[in-house]
Write a protein that holds these residues in place. Structure first.
Motif, PDB file in Angstrom:
ATOM      1  N   THR A  20      -7.208   3.538  -7.522  1.00  0.00           N
ATOM      2  CA  THR A  20      -6.606   2.633  -6.537  1.00  0.00           C
ATOM      3  C   THR A  20      -6.444   1.248  -7.154  1.00  0.00           C
ATOM      4  OG1 THR A  20      -8.800   2.064  -5.666  1.00  0.00           O
ATOM      5  CG2 THR A  20      -7.618   3.893  -4.619  1.00  0.00           C
ATOM      6  N   ILE A  21      -5.370   0.623  -6.805  1.00  0.00           N
ATOM      7  CA  ILE A  21      -5.077  -0.701  -7.332  1.00  0.00           C
ATOM      8  C   ILE A  21      -4.359  -1.517  -6.263  1.00  0.00           C
ATOM      9  CG2 ILE A  21      -2.868   0.057  -8.317  1.00  0.00           C
ATOM     10  CD1 ILE A  21      -3.298  -1.938 -10.571  1.00  0.00           C
ATOM     11  N   GLN A  22      -4.651  -2.799  -6.220  1.00  0.00           N
ATOM     12  CA  GLN A  22      -3.978  -3.695  -5.289  1.00  0.00           C
ATOM     13  C   GLN A  22      -3.019  -4.587  -6.065  1.00  0.00           C
ATOM     14  OE1 GLN A  22      -6.499  -6.203  -2.912  1.00  0.00           O
ATOM     15  NE2 GLN A  22      -4.770  -7.314  -2.006  1.00  0.00           N
ATOM     16  N   GLY A  77       0.796  -1.228   0.000  1.00  0.00           N
ATOM     17  CA  GLY A  77       0.000   0.000   0.000  1.00  0.00           C
ATOM     18  C   GLY A  77       0.822   1.268   0.000  1.00  0.00           C
ATOM     19  N   LYS A  78       2.027   1.238   0.554  1.00  0.00           N
ATOM     20  CA  LYS A  78       2.855   2.439   0.604  1.00  0.00           C
ATOM     21  C   LYS A  78       3.854   2.529  -0.550  1.00  0.00           C
ATOM     22  CE  LYS A  78       2.607   2.847   5.648  1.00  0.00           C
ATOM     23  NZ  LYS A  78       3.386   2.941   6.906  1.00  0.00           N
ATOM     24  N   GLY A  79       3.781   1.588  -1.480  1.00  0.00           N
ATOM     25  CA  GLY A  79       4.695   1.577  -2.613  1.00  0.00           C
ATOM     26  C   GLY A  79       4.031   2.083  -3.879  1.00  0.00           C
ATOM     27  N   LEU A  80       4.060   1.258  -4.904  1.00  0.00           N
ATOM     28  CA  LEU A  80       3.499   1.639  -6.200  1.00  0.00           C
ATOM     29  C   LEU A  80       2.012   1.997  -6.140  1.00  0.00           C
ATOM     30  CD1 LEU A  80       5.262  -0.831  -8.671  1.00  0.00           C
ATOM     31  CD2 LEU A  80       5.665   1.620  -8.386  1.00  0.00           C
ATOM     32  N   PHE A  98      -0.226 -11.368  -9.878  1.00  0.00           N
ATOM     33  CA  PHE A  98       0.750 -10.459 -10.486  1.00  0.00           C
ATOM     34  C   PHE A  98       1.968 -10.286  -9.585  1.00  0.00           C
ATOM     35  CE2 PHE A  98       2.423  -6.108 -10.703  1.00  0.00           C
ATOM     36  CZ  PHE A  98       2.868  -6.082 -12.020  1.00  0.00           C
ATOM     37  N   ALA A  99       1.746 -10.125  -8.284  1.00  0.00           N
ATOM     38  CA  ALA A  99       2.854  -9.953  -7.347  1.00  0.00           C
ATOM     39  C   ALA A  99       3.736 -11.197  -7.315  1.00  0.00           C
ATOM     40  CB  ALA A  99       2.314  -9.648  -5.951  1.00  0.00           C
ATOM     41  N   VAL A 100       3.115 -12.367  -7.316  1.00  0.00           N
ATOM     42  CA  VAL A 100       3.883 -13.609  -7.319  1.00  0.00           C
ATOM     43  C   VAL A 100       4.680 -13.733  -8.611  1.00  0.00           C
ATOM     44  CG1 VAL A 100       3.734 -16.123  -7.253  1.00  0.00           C
ATOM     45  CG2 VAL A 100       2.242 -14.745  -5.792  1.00  0.00           C
ATOM     46  N   LEU A 101       4.068 -13.354  -9.727  1.00  0.00           N
ATOM     47  CA  LEU A 101       4.754 -13.429 -11.015  1.00  0.00           C
ATOM     48  C   LEU A 101       5.962 -12.501 -11.044  1.00  0.00           C
ATOM     49  CD1 LEU A 101       4.308 -15.023 -13.613  1.00  0.00           C
ATOM     50  CD2 LEU A 101       3.041 -13.066 -14.518  1.00  0.00           C
TER      51      LEU A 101
END
Length: 283
Positions: free
Chosen positions: A138-140, A124-127, A146-149
């Motif tokens: 807003t995007i998670q 949340g405090k990054g990209l 996607f994060a795992v990839l």
């Protein structure tokens, strides 16, 4: 002493090590996979196919693994090949060693620390915070496929770069010059000369990355947040939490079988492509 006996004696230590450290544990896992879970957890002797018939209970883990592992391998290849090509063909030889060191610098830090860094970047405090500040909504990103990839591509990229780099570095530059002298445009030279001759490095890099990704545990656990888990995460749960060793062994053997089939098909495909390339070159 005959050459056959001499060869046998030389190979005996390696064969014994291979049988003890690989074949024997697989036999134990195979036997356990037909057993049962004891009352207090663990393993109880028995013979049943129930564990294999119940593999659907872990379908989500298999689906994520069989989806994200190939995707991660392909993405790593698409990123690694241009980088390896630049390092092997286009870079200044005086700076090549330094650039190679920069590629492996991330390996000097624990994957745990690097995964925590990605948690901050994608959290949340990054990209997402930056995207929100720019008014793009807003995007998670964290705790998603996607994060795992992103994590697995970043973590295993050097293992893809180096085999391709070695193949490209050994490439006879006179072939590229001959192709240019014959009037081939750069893209045709790449498709006809560079890419076919670098296929062994591509095959090796893809094998290394894919096999390791199939058993990955840490990156999905940290960047997936328990929402995106691989078979490795399922095995940890079955052996350490549920203590259902028999079912865990069945899941592990199923993963081994899937990997053997996939790798066999892949190697045959690469061999066929190599044979076709040789036939074309002879023509």
């Amino acid at each position: 002493m005959t050459p056959k006996i001499r060869t046998t004696l030389f190979l005996a230590p390696a064969a014994a090590w291979f049988a003890t450290m690989l074949v024997l544990p697989l036999i134990v896992v195979l036997i356990f996979s037909f057993g049962n879970r004891s009352t207090a957890g663990g393993y109880a002797p028995g013979f049943s196919f129930d564990n294999y018939l119940n593999l659907g209970a872990r379908w989500a883990a298999f689906r994520n693994t069989l989806t994200l592992a190939p995707e991660g391998t392909v993405l790593a290849l698409l990123i690694a090949y241009p980088l390896a090509y630049f390092l092997a063909v286009k870079s200044n030889p005086r700076w090549r060693l330094l650039l190679l060191v920069l590629v492996i610098v991330p390996f000097w830090t624990s994957i745990l620390i690097r995964s925590y860094a990605w948690i901050f970047i994608l959290g949340g405090k990054g990209l997402p915070s930056l995207i929100s500040a720019l008014g793009l909504g807003t995007i998670q990103l964290i705790n998603t496929p996607f994060a795992v990839l992103v994590g697995i591509v970043y973590g295993y990229l050097p293992l893809m770069v180096f085999p391709i780099f070695v193949s490209l570095e050994r490439l006879d530059k006179r072939l590229l010059e001959a192709s240019a002298d014959l009037g081939c445009p750069p893209w045709r030279t790449f498709l006809s000369v560079t890419l076919p001759l670098s296929l062994p490095g591509v095959a090796t890099g893809c094998m290394l990355v894919f096999i390791l990704l199939m058993g990955e545990y840490l990156i999905p656990a940290m960047l997936g947040g328990g929402k995106v888990f691989f078979v490795g995460n399922a095995l940890v749960d079955l052996f350490l939490q549920s203590r259902n060793w028999a079912f865990g062994c069945a899941v592990a053997m199923s993963l081994v079988i899937v990997m053997l089939i996939t790798v066999t098909v892949y190697l045959r495909l690469i061999r066929r492509m190599g044979g076709t390339r040789d036939d074309v070159s002879l023509m």
